[in-house]
Scaffold this motif. Structure first.
Motif, mmCIF file in Angstrom:
data_model
loop_
_atom_site.group_PDB
_atom_site.id
_atom_site.type_symbol
_atom_site.label_atom_id
_atom_site.label_comp_id
_atom_site.label_asym_id
_atom_site.label_seq_id
_atom_site.Cartn_x
_atom_site.Cartn_y
_atom_site.Cartn_z
ATOM 1 N N PHE A 133 61.964 87.930 -6.376
ATOM 2 C CA PHE A 133 61.221 87.873 -5.118
ATOM 3 C C PHE A 133 61.561 89.016 -4.169
ATOM 4 O O PHE A 133 61.531 88.845 -2.955
ATOM 5 C CB PHE A 133 61.477 86.533 -4.424
ATOM 6 N N LYS A 134 61.842 90.176 -4.692
ATOM 7 C CA LYS A 134 62.165 91.326 -3.849
ATOM 8 C C LYS A 134 61.025 91.670 -2.903
ATOM 9 O O LYS A 134 61.246 92.102 -1.787
ATOM 10 C CB LYS A 134 62.540 92.524 -4.705
ATOM 11 N N ASP A 135 59.785 91.453 -3.354
ATOM 12 C CA ASP A 135 58.627 91.758 -2.517
ATOM 13 C C ASP A 135 58.009 90.500 -1.884
ATOM 14 O O ASP A 135 56.972 90.571 -1.254
ATOM 15 C CB ASP A 135 57.570 92.521 -3.307
ATOM 16 N N ASN A 136 58.663 89.358 -2.054
ATOM 17 C CA ASN A 136 58.211 88.070 -1.508
ATOM 18 C C ASN A 136 56.786 87.732 -1.961
ATOM 19 O O ASN A 136 56.026 87.114 -1.239
ATOM 20 C CB ASN A 136 58.308 88.046 0.022
ATOM 21 N N ASN A 137 56.443 88.152 -3.147
ATOM 22 C CA ASN A 137 55.114 87.920 -3.692
ATOM 23 C C ASN A 137 55.165 86.782 -4.699
ATOM 24 O O ASN A 137 56.066 86.715 -5.521
ATOM 25 C CB ASN A 137 54.602 89.208 -4.355
ATOM 26 N N TRP A 138 54.176 85.901 -4.642
ATOM 27 C CA TRP A 138 54.080 84.770 -5.555
ATOM 28 C C TRP A 138 52.990 85.020 -6.600
ATOM 29 O O TRP A 138 52.053 84.247 -6.741
ATOM 30 C CB TRP A 138 53.794 83.486 -4.777
ATOM 31 N N SER A 139 53.113 86.104 -7.316
ATOM 32 C CA SER A 139 52.131 86.470 -8.329
ATOM 33 C C SER A 139 52.206 85.511 -9.518
ATOM 34 O O SER A 139 53.261 85.354 -10.139
ATOM 35 C CB SER A 139 52.393 87.897 -8.806
ATOM 36 N N VAL A 140 51.089 84.886 -9.839
ATOM 37 C CA VAL A 140 51.038 83.979 -10.991
ATOM 38 C C VAL A 140 51.375 84.745 -12.262
ATOM 39 O O VAL A 140 52.132 84.260 -13.108
ATOM 40 C CB VAL A 140 49.649 83.296 -11.094
ATOM 41 N N ASP A 141 50.835 85.950 -12.389
ATOM 42 C CA ASP A 141 51.086 86.761 -13.583
ATOM 43 C C ASP A 141 52.565 87.095 -13.759
ATOM 44 O O ASP A 141 53.083 87.100 -14.865
ATOM 45 C CB ASP A 141 50.289 88.060 -13.531
ATOM 46 N N LYS A 142 53.242 87.347 -12.679
ATOM 47 C CA LYS A 142 54.643 87.763 -12.731
ATOM 48 C C LYS A 142 55.610 86.575 -12.805
ATOM 49 O O LYS A 142 56.632 86.646 -13.492
ATOM 50 C CB LYS A 142 54.964 88.597 -11.485
ATOM 51 N N LEU A 143 55.301 85.491 -12.125
ATOM 52 C CA LEU A 143 56.287 84.423 -11.936
ATOM 53 C C LEU A 143 56.076 83.155 -12.755
ATOM 54 O O LEU A 143 57.002 82.374 -12.928
ATOM 55 C CB LEU A 143 56.340 84.023 -10.459
ATOM 56 N N ARG A 144 54.887 82.950 -13.253
ATOM 57 C CA ARG A 144 54.631 81.665 -13.916
ATOM 58 C C ARG A 144 55.514 81.462 -15.148
ATOM 59 O O ARG A 144 56.114 80.399 -15.329
ATOM 60 C CB ARG A 144 53.159 81.538 -14.296
ATOM 61 N N ARG A 145 55.609 82.458 -15.970
ATOM 62 C CA ARG A 145 56.428 82.314 -17.183
ATOM 63 C C ARG A 145 57.912 82.086 -16.848
ATOM 64 O O ARG A 145 58.512 81.141 -17.373
ATOM 65 C CB ARG A 145 56.239 83.528 -18.078
#
Length: 72
Positions: A37-49
């Protein structure tokens, strides 16, 4: 709707009942995995897995306890 809420909605839409998330579980995940979470982004592509791997690392009892903690 925040990015976190959007992630929660999309994750739960794609997941079986056993992998359904709560806002509390997402907050715990963020605390346990701050490097994601360095950029505080909740990207489904990046974080779901990573979130699914994190979630499935707990026993059913541990998950139930966390869900109860989140509802208090």
């Amino acid at each position: 709707m925040t990015k976190k809420q959007q992630f929660l909605q999309e994750h739960n839409r794609l997941s079986s009942r056993a992998l359904q998330a709560t806002p509390y579980l997402l907050s715990r995940f963020k605390v346990d995995k701050p490097s994601l979470f360095k950029d505080n982004n909740w990207s489904v592509d990046k974080l779901r897995r990573p979130f699914i791997f994190w979630l499935t690392s707990f026993s059913e009892e541990e998950l139930e306890t966390m869900k109860k903690e989140g509802s208090e």
